[in-house]
Design a protein around this motif. Structure first.
Motif, short mmCIF file in Angstrom:
data_model
loop_
_atom_site.label_atom_id
_atom_site.label_comp_id
_atom_site.label_asym_id
_atom_site.label_seq_id
_atom_site.Cartn_x
_atom_site.Cartn_y
_atom_site.Cartn_z
N GLY A 189 0.83 -1.20 0.00
CA GLY A 189 0.00 0.00 0.00
C GLY A 189 0.86 1.24 0.00
O GLY A 189 2.04 1.22 0.34
N TRP A 190 0.26 2.37 -0.38
CA TRP A 190 0.97 3.64 -0.39
C TRP A 190 -0.04 4.78 -0.28
O TRP A 190 -1.21 4.63 -0.65
N LEU A 191 0.45 5.91 0.24
CA LEU A 191 -0.39 7.09 0.44
C LEU A 191 0.37 8.31 -0.03
O LEU A 191 1.53 8.52 0.36
N GLU A 192 -0.24 9.13 -0.88
CA GLU A 192 0.31 10.41 -1.31
C GLU A 192 -0.69 11.50 -0.97
O GLU A 192 -1.88 11.35 -1.26
N PRO A 193 -0.27 12.65 -0.45
CA PRO A 193 1.07 12.88 0.10
C PRO A 193 1.15 12.32 1.50
O PRO A 193 0.12 12.17 2.17
N THR A 201 -7.02 6.13 4.35
CA THR A 201 -6.32 5.07 5.07
C THR A 201 -6.36 3.79 4.26
O THR A 201 -7.20 3.60 3.38
N PHE A 202 -5.42 2.91 4.56
CA PHE A 202 -5.52 1.52 4.12
C PHE A 202 -5.05 0.66 5.29
O PHE A 202 -4.33 1.12 6.18
N ASP A 203 -5.46 -0.60 5.29
CA ASP A 203 -5.12 -1.50 6.39
C ASP A 203 -5.17 -2.92 5.88
O ASP A 203 -5.82 -3.22 4.86
N PRO A 360 4.64 -5.40 -6.36
CA PRO A 360 3.61 -4.49 -5.85
C PRO A 360 4.17 -3.30 -5.07
O PRO A 360 3.61 -2.20 -5.12
N ARG A 361 5.28 -3.51 -4.37
CA ARG A 361 5.93 -2.42 -3.64
C ARG A 361 6.32 -1.29 -4.59
O ARG A 361 6.20 -0.10 -4.26
N GLU A 362 6.77 -1.63 -5.79
CA GLU A 362 7.15 -0.63 -6.78
C GLU A 362 5.94 -0.09 -7.53
O GLU A 362 5.91 1.07 -7.93
N VAL A 363 4.93 -0.92 -7.71
CA VAL A 363 3.72 -0.49 -8.42
C VAL A 363 3.04 0.66 -7.68
O VAL A 363 2.66 1.67 -8.29
N VAL A 364 2.88 0.52 -6.36
CA VAL A 364 2.19 1.58 -5.62
C VAL A 364 3.02 2.86 -5.62
O VAL A 364 2.46 3.97 -5.65
N HIS A 365 4.35 2.74 -5.60
CA HIS A 365 5.19 3.93 -5.70
C HIS A 365 5.02 4.59 -7.06
O HIS A 365 4.95 5.83 -7.16
N GLU A 366 4.99 3.79 -8.13
CA GLU A 366 4.84 4.33 -9.47
C GLU A 366 3.50 5.04 -9.63
O GLU A 366 3.43 6.11 -10.25
N LEU A 367 2.44 4.46 -9.09
CA LEU A 367 1.13 5.11 -9.17
C LEU A 367 1.12 6.41 -8.37
O LEU A 367 0.53 7.41 -8.79
N GLY A 368 1.77 6.40 -7.22
CA GLY A 368 1.88 7.63 -6.44
C GLY A 368 2.63 8.71 -7.19
O GLY A 368 2.23 9.88 -7.21
N ARG A 380 -5.06 18.00 -4.34
CA ARG A 380 -6.13 18.62 -3.55
C ARG A 380 -6.73 17.63 -2.56
O ARG A 380 -7.52 18.01 -1.71
N ASP A 381 -6.36 16.37 -2.71
CA ASP A 381 -6.89 15.33 -1.83
C ASP A 381 -5.84 14.24 -1.69
O ASP A 381 -4.92 14.14 -2.52
N ASP A 382 -5.97 13.44 -0.63
CA ASP A 382 -5.10 12.28 -0.50
C ASP A 382 -5.30 11.36 -1.71
O ASP A 382 -6.36 11.34 -2.33
N ALA A 383 -4.29 10.59 -2.01
CA ALA A 383 -4.40 9.57 -3.05
C ALA A 383 -3.77 8.30 -2.49
O ALA A 383 -2.57 8.25 -2.25
N SER A 384 -4.60 7.30 -2.24
CA SER A 384 -4.11 6.04 -1.66
C SER A 384 -4.32 4.90 -2.64
O SER A 384 -5.25 4.91 -3.46
N VAL A 385 -3.44 3.92 -2.55
CA VAL A 385 -3.52 2.77 -3.44
C VAL A 385 -3.03 1.53 -2.70
O VAL A 385 -2.09 1.60 -1.91
N VAL A 386 -3.70 0.41 -2.93
CA VAL A 386 -3.28 -0.89 -2.42
C VAL A 386 -3.22 -1.84 -3.60
O VAL A 386 -4.16 -1.91 -4.40
N CYS A 387 -2.10 -2.54 -3.75
CA CYS A 387 -1.91 -3.50 -4.84
C CYS A 387 -1.81 -4.89 -4.25
O CYS A 387 -0.99 -5.16 -3.37
#
Length: 432
Positions: A189-193, A201-203, A360-368, A380-387
């Motif tokens: 998972g990853w969260l920007e910013p 959130t992700f969990d 997946p660790r790199e995928v979420v970074h790339e999407l961020g 203007r808003d958080d952007a979260s992703v889970v792969c």
């Protein structure tokens, strides 16, 4: 270094040291055993774009952050050997500018890339010595995981950008490890910013029988959104830890948000539970953007029935929908920050297809990174992703070398894992 590296003296030295000196204890012991002239630990920062070298030298390098006796030197990651080692999870040996040889090994636990261990040796290491240094890097991952519970040092080091209060609250809601490799799946998972806003959130949680994953987005911004997210995540965790089924978890979490939030407060989200024995998954969709699935080279939305967001109406029951998973699937869950108006140029599906060969660790970074590029760095808003990469098969031990599966790593040598999005007979039968 001894041909049979004994971790006992290292662990005893760590236990004798204060938590803030735990890494120093490891590096000092490793220097003594290996004859290294320099040993340092570089921790991954929260932005995902840099490494931070922690130290206590009397004279900190120029540009370092200093807090008391501690200093933190930030090093760029892109295009460096450090980035290569993190991506491939393989050691690198390089001749340095000085007379020494630089050895860099991953500091990783269950696929979660915590950072790197860097040594300067008088001569190139042999095969056994390099294996011993890699083992020390793996041991250091456990040292960091254990000791960060007792000190703010590591957290401070990773914060290359100051956190807002909302981000501080939100940070407590995220899992302590953003990546988890297991026999049947890999998840990241990853969260920007990372340092501002609030609300996303992700969990995840893994037990003997199931994997449960959630992604949520609280309405609003800053502290109000972070507190609303705290209500939902806290309730979901409480219900899960009480052993409630998915329907009960989400119903009670909805009631908690409705009862305790301010008027108009609500949270969209999805909660997925995968039964690891039957290999079937159920999902609750509380007014959230549809997931994306990469299967057999094609990216498509997984269309779901839409129930009310959490907190809109007390007493709401949520439909448990079948979530289709096949061996070789890559599924990405996102929040609407990935689709915000000033990110209109971002094609999440195309980015997902283009990163199919990455861990997946790199995928979420790339999407961020992609959403930051599309918005000019102004979200203007958080952007979260889970792969989630699903390999299928029965529950089983994972393949691991010094904390990571090299076969799954991006660009790793000997990579032979089924590519995400392409079903393989081996994955379907449970062999890896």
């Amino acid at each position: 270094m001894s041909p049979h590296f004994d971790l006992r003296p290292l662990l005893e030295r760590v236990e004798a040291a204060a938590p803030v000196d735990a890494v120093t204890a490891v590096t000092a012991e490793l220097a003594s055993l290996s004859g290294a002239t320099e040993v340092s630990f570089l921790i991954a920062d929260f932005s995902g774009h840099a490494l931070v070298r922690l130290g206590t030298a009397t004279r900190a390098p120029d540009g370092s952050r200093v807090q008391g006796a501690e200093h933190a030197e930030t090093l760029r990651l892109e295009g460096t050997v450090h980035e290569q080692v993190l991506r491939t999870q393989q050691a690198a040996v390089q001749a340095g500018d000085d007379a020494g040889v630089h050895v860099i090994v991953p500091v990783t636990d269950r696929g979660d890339a915590i950072g790197l261990l860097e040594l300067v040796l008088p001569e190139p290491p042999g095969e056994q010595e390099l294996a011993d240094i890699s083992a020390a890097g793996h041991a250091l991952a456990y040292v960091v995981v254990a000791n960060r519970r007792h000190t703010d040092l590591f957290e401070w080091g990773q914060r290359t950008t100051p956190f807002s209060l909302a981000a501080e609250i939100q940070r407590r809601l995220l899992p302590s490890a953003f990546t988890c490799e297991a026999g049947q799946f890999t998840l990241a998972g990853w969260l920007e910013p990372a340092a501002t806003v609030g609300g996303d959130t992700f969990d995840y949680a893994l037990d003997r029988d199931s994997l449960q994953v959630s992604i949520t987005d609280a309405v609003g911004h800053e502290v109000g959104a972070a507190l609303l997210a705290t209500l939902l995540v806290g309730s979901l965790r409480n219900e899960r830890r009480r052993g409630m089924d998915l329907g009960t978890q989400t119903r009670n979490a909805n009631d908690a948000v409705a009862a305790h939030s301010a008027a108009g407060g609500f949270v969209t989200g999805q909660v997925v539970r995968v039964d690891l024995h039957s290999r079937r998954a159920q999902i609750v969709n509380a007014g959230h953007p549809f997931p994306l699935r990469l299967r057999e080279g094609r990216v498509e939305e997984v269309e779901l029935l839409i129930d009310l967001p959490f907190g809109i109406q007390a007493g709401t029951g949520y439909r448990l929908q079948h979530f289709p998973l096949e061996p070789g699937d890559r599924v990405v869950f996102v929040t609407d920050g990935m689709q915000e108006r000033n990110a209109a140029s971002l094609d999440v599906a195309a980015t997902l297809a283009a990163t199919s060969a990455l861990h997946p660790r790199e995928v979420v970074h790339e999407l961020g990174q992609a959403v930051l590029r599309a918005t000019g760095g102004v979200l203007r808003d958080d952007a979260s992703v889970v792969c989630l990469d699903w390999y299928g098969g029965p529950p089983r031990a994972r393949e691991s070398d010094a904390g990571a599966s090299r076969r799954l790593a991006s660009g790793g040598a000997g990579s032979g894992a089924p590519s995400p999005g392409a079903t393989s007979a081996g994955a379907a039968s449970g062999s890896r």
